[in-house]
Design a protein around this motif. Structure first.
Motif, PDB file in Angstrom:
ATOM      1  N   SER A  79      42.943  43.341  42.009  1.00 15.34           N
ATOM      2  CA  SER A  79      42.734  44.207  40.851  1.00 15.34           C
ATOM      3  C   SER A  79      43.996  44.991  40.525  1.00 15.34           C
ATOM      4  O   SER A  79      44.763  45.350  41.416  1.00 15.34           O
ATOM      5  CB  SER A  79      41.593  45.191  41.121  1.00 15.34           C
ATOM      6  N   ILE A  80      44.152  45.269  39.239  1.00 15.69           N
ATOM      7  CA  ILE A  80      45.250  46.095  38.769  1.00 15.69           C
ATOM      8  C   ILE A  80      44.694  47.068  37.741  1.00 15.69           C
ATOM      9  O   ILE A  80      43.948  46.671  36.845  1.00 15.69           O
ATOM     10  CB  ILE A  80      46.410  45.247  38.202  1.00 15.69           C
ATOM     11  N   ASN A  81      45.035  48.334  37.920  1.00 13.93           N
ATOM     12  CA  ASN A  81      44.555  49.366  37.023  1.00 13.93           C
ATOM     13  C   ASN A  81      45.398  49.347  35.752  1.00 13.93           C
ATOM     14  O   ASN A  81      46.579  49.686  35.778  1.00 13.93           O
ATOM     15  CB  ASN A  81      44.646  50.730  37.707  1.00 13.93           C
ATOM     16  N   ASP A 115      35.968  32.598  34.038  1.00 13.43           N
ATOM     17  CA  ASP A 115      35.264  32.635  35.325  1.00 13.43           C
ATOM     18  C   ASP A 115      36.004  33.427  36.403  1.00 13.43           C
ATOM     19  O   ASP A 115      35.392  33.837  37.390  1.00 13.43           O
ATOM     20  CB  ASP A 115      35.029  31.213  35.849  1.00 13.43           C
ATOM     21  N   HIS A 116      37.319  33.632  36.244  1.00 16.02           N
ATOM     22  CA  HIS A 116      38.104  34.231  37.330  1.00 16.02           C
ATOM     23  C   HIS A 116      38.800  35.541  36.993  1.00 16.02           C
ATOM     24  O   HIS A 116      39.405  36.166  37.873  1.00 16.02           O
ATOM     25  CB  HIS A 116      39.138  33.218  37.841  1.00 16.02           C
ATOM     26  N   VAL A 117      38.755  35.957  35.732  1.00 13.38           N
ATOM     27  CA  VAL A 117      39.398  37.212  35.339  1.00 13.38           C
ATOM     28  C   VAL A 117      38.357  38.081  34.649  1.00 13.38           C
ATOM     29  O   VAL A 117      37.611  37.609  33.795  1.00 13.38           O
ATOM     30  CB  VAL A 117      40.593  36.955  34.391  1.00 13.38           C
ATOM     31  N   SER A 118      38.340  39.355  35.027  1.00 12.93           N
ATOM     32  CA  SER A 118      37.414  40.291  34.386  1.00 12.93           C
ATOM     33  C   SER A 118      38.132  41.609  34.121  1.00 12.93           C
ATOM     34  O   SER A 118      39.180  41.899  34.698  1.00 12.93           O
ATOM     35  CB  SER A 118      36.171  40.520  35.255  1.00 12.93           C
ATOM     36  N   TYR A 119      37.543  42.394  33.223  1.00 14.13           N
ATOM     37  CA  TYR A 119      38.094  43.704  32.884  1.00 14.13           C
ATOM     38  C   TYR A 119      36.923  44.653  32.673  1.00 14.13           C
ATOM     39  O   TYR A 119      36.011  44.367  31.898  1.00 14.13           O
ATOM     40  CB  TYR A 119      38.945  43.594  31.618  1.00 14.13           C
ATOM     41  N   ASP A 120      36.934  45.778  33.367  1.00 20.38           N
ATOM     42  CA  ASP A 120      35.825  46.724  33.294  1.00 20.38           C
ATOM     43  C   ASP A 120      36.137  47.962  32.462  1.00 20.38           C
ATOM     44  O   ASP A 120      35.415  48.951  32.525  1.00 20.38           O
ATOM     45  CB  ASP A 120      35.390  47.122  34.702  1.00 20.38           C
ATOM     46  N   GLY A 121      37.205  47.923  31.690  1.00 19.20           N
ATOM     47  CA  GLY A 121      37.610  49.084  30.908  1.00 19.20           C
ATOM     48  C   GLY A 121      38.713  49.876  31.570  1.00 19.20           C
ATOM     49  O   GLY A 121      39.371  50.692  30.932  1.00 19.20           O
ATOM     50  N   THR A 122      38.931  49.615  32.845  1.00 17.72           N
ATOM     51  CA  THR A 122      40.014  50.266  33.592  1.00 17.72           C
ATOM     52  C   THR A 122      40.834  49.232  34.351  1.00 17.72           C
ATOM     53  O   THR A 122      42.039  49.159  34.202  1.00 17.72           O
ATOM     54  CB  THR A 122      39.449  51.308  34.586  1.00 17.72           C
ATOM     55  N   ALA A 123      40.164  48.446  35.174  1.00 19.07           N
ATOM     56  CA  ALA A 123      40.855  47.489  36.038  1.00 19.07           C
ATOM     57  C   ALA A 123      40.640  46.058  35.563  1.00 19.07           C
ATOM     58  O   ALA A 123      39.541  45.686  35.152  1.00 19.07           O
ATOM     59  CB  ALA A 123      40.364  47.621  37.476  1.00 19.07           C
ATOM     60  N   MET A 124      41.719  45.276  35.632  1.00 15.77           N
ATOM     61  CA  MET A 124      41.634  43.841  35.436  1.00 15.77           C
ATOM     62  C   MET A 124      41.591  43.227  36.838  1.00 15.77           C
ATOM     63  O   MET A 124      42.428  43.543  37.683  1.00 15.77           O
ATOM     64  CB  MET A 124      42.851  43.303  34.680  1.00 15.77           C
ATOM     65  N   THR A 125      40.601  42.377  37.067  1.00 17.42           N
ATOM     66  CA  THR A 125      40.425  41.778  38.379  1.00 17.42           C
ATOM     67  C   THR A 125      40.516  40.265  38.263  1.00 17.42           C
ATOM     68  O   THR A 125      39.920  39.663  37.367  1.00 17.42           O
ATOM     69  CB  THR A 125      39.062  42.181  38.988  1.00 17.42           C
ATOM     70  N   VAL A 126      41.276  39.677  39.188  1.00 20.02           N
ATOM     71  CA  VAL A 126      41.426  38.231  39.256  1.00 20.02           C
ATOM     72  C   VAL A 126      40.824  37.768  40.580  1.00 20.02           C
ATOM     73  O   VAL A 126      41.189  38.262  41.647  1.00 20.02           O
ATOM     74  CB  VAL A 126      42.909  37.806  39.172  1.00 20.02           C
ATOM     75  N   LYS A 127      39.875  36.836  40.474  1.00 11.74           N
ATOM     76  CA  LYS A 127      39.269  36.247  41.673  1.00 11.74           C
ATOM     77  C   LYS A 127      40.037  34.972  42.000  1.00 11.74           C
ATOM     78  O   LYS A 127      40.135  34.062  41.188  1.00 11.74           O
ATOM     79  CB  LYS A 127      37.805  35.920  41.428  1.00 11.74           C
ATOM     80  N   LEU A 128      40.589  34.923  43.197  1.00 12.27           N
ATOM     81  CA  LEU A 128      41.382  33.769  43.633  1.00 12.27           C
ATOM     82  C   LEU A 128      41.031  33.454  45.075  1.00 12.27           C
ATOM     83  O   LEU A 128      41.206  34.293  45.963  1.00 12.27           O
ATOM     84  CB  LEU A 128      42.872  34.083  43.492  1.00 12.27           C
ATOM     85  N   ASP A 129      40.519  32.253  45.299  1.00 15.21           N
ATOM     86  CA  ASP A 129      40.141  31.823  46.647  1.00 15.21           C
ATOM     87  C   ASP A 129      39.220  32.828  47.330  1.00 15.21           C
ATOM     88  O   ASP A 129      39.446  33.228  48.470  1.00 15.21           O
ATOM     89  CB  ASP A 129      41.394  31.593  47.514  1.00 15.21           C
ATOM     90  N   GLU A 130      38.168  33.248  46.616  1.00 17.30           N
ATOM     91  CA  GLU A 130      37.155  34.181  47.124  1.00 17.30           C
ATOM     92  C   GLU A 130      37.722  35.563  47.452  1.00 17.30           C
ATOM     93  O   GLU A 130      37.066  36.369  48.113  1.00 17.30           O
ATOM     94  CB  GLU A 130      36.432  33.585  48.346  1.00 17.30           C
ATOM     95  N   ARG A 131      38.956  35.846  47.019  1.00 20.57           N
ATOM     96  CA  ARG A 131      39.539  37.179  47.172  1.00 20.57           C
ATOM     97  C   ARG A 131      39.712  37.773  45.785  1.00 20.57           C
ATOM     98  O   ARG A 131      39.934  37.057  44.816  1.00 20.57           O
ATOM     99  CB  ARG A 131      40.885  37.096  47.895  1.00 20.57           C
ATOM    100  N   PHE A 132      39.629  39.086  45.718  1.00 18.77           N
ATOM    101  CA  PHE A 132      39.734  39.780  44.448  1.00 18.77           C
ATOM    102  C   PHE A 132      41.009  40.615  44.425  1.00 18.77           C
ATOM    103  O   PHE A 132      41.276  41.365  45.361  1.00 18.77           O
ATOM    104  CB  PHE A 132      38.505  40.671  44.235  1.00 18.77           C
TER     105      PHE A 132
END
Length: 169
Positions: free
Chosen positions: A47-49, A28-45
């Motif tokens: 991202s790391i490439n 529910d809180h980590v995603s990856y779009d093929g380039t960036a991994m994004t962590v959603k924490l306290d309604e903030r995002f």
């Protein structure tokens, strides 16, 4: 139709368990779009490439680390290069990229010591082109027992047993 108290209590209990499910929390809180991994924490995002790194490794320890590792394997897929986690005996998942070491909890054992040494080795091999993701859940102090020079694993086991016997948490 009205539900019974038993049904209500069951639904409340299940909702509580679902809320703290380590696999679901990462999904529910980590995603990856093929380039960036994004962590959603306290309604903030945050991202790391991942293209900035040659390798992505996972290390960690704890009783809930295996489901977290499973979630990361699902999220990152082939982008995850490997790693190692140490979990309590029986708290395993079928992982494809991350090695699992089972160890004892709450009293540490030799498997935990060997797992701690392997994790240090992975961390030592990491360079500025390696992203190391560390997964931690409860039980790490027992599952990663690597006493300092002059203190043996047996000393740590005995001390832990004394503390547990007297009621320490």
């Amino acid at each position: 139709m009205y539900s019974t108290r038993r049904e209500d209590l069951g639904a409340i209990f299940k909702a509580g368990l679902d809320r703290v499910d380590p696999y679901k929390m990462l999904i529910d809180h980590v995603s990856y779009d093929g380039t960036a991994m994004t962590v959603k924490l306290d309604e903030r995002f945050h991202s790391i490439n991942l293209d900035d790194f040659n390798k992505v490794m996972v290390i960690g320890a704890g009783k809930a680390t295996a489901p977290m590792a499973l979630a990361l394997e699902k999220i990152l897929g082939d982008r995850l290069d490997g790693g190692l986690i140490v979990v309590k005996y029986g708290h395993v998942e079928q992982l494809e990229r991350i090695e699992t070491v089972e160890a004892d909890h709450p009293v540490p054992d030799e498997n935990g010591r060997r797992g701690a040494e392997k994790i240090i080795s992975i961390a030592d091999q990491a360079d500025e082109q390696t992203l190391v993701i560390c997964l931690i859940s409860g039980g790490g102090s027992s599952l990663l027992p690597l006493p300092v020079d002059g203190i043996s694993l047996e000393d740590k086991q005995e001390t832990t047993q004394i503390l547990l016997t007297c009621g320490a948490t």
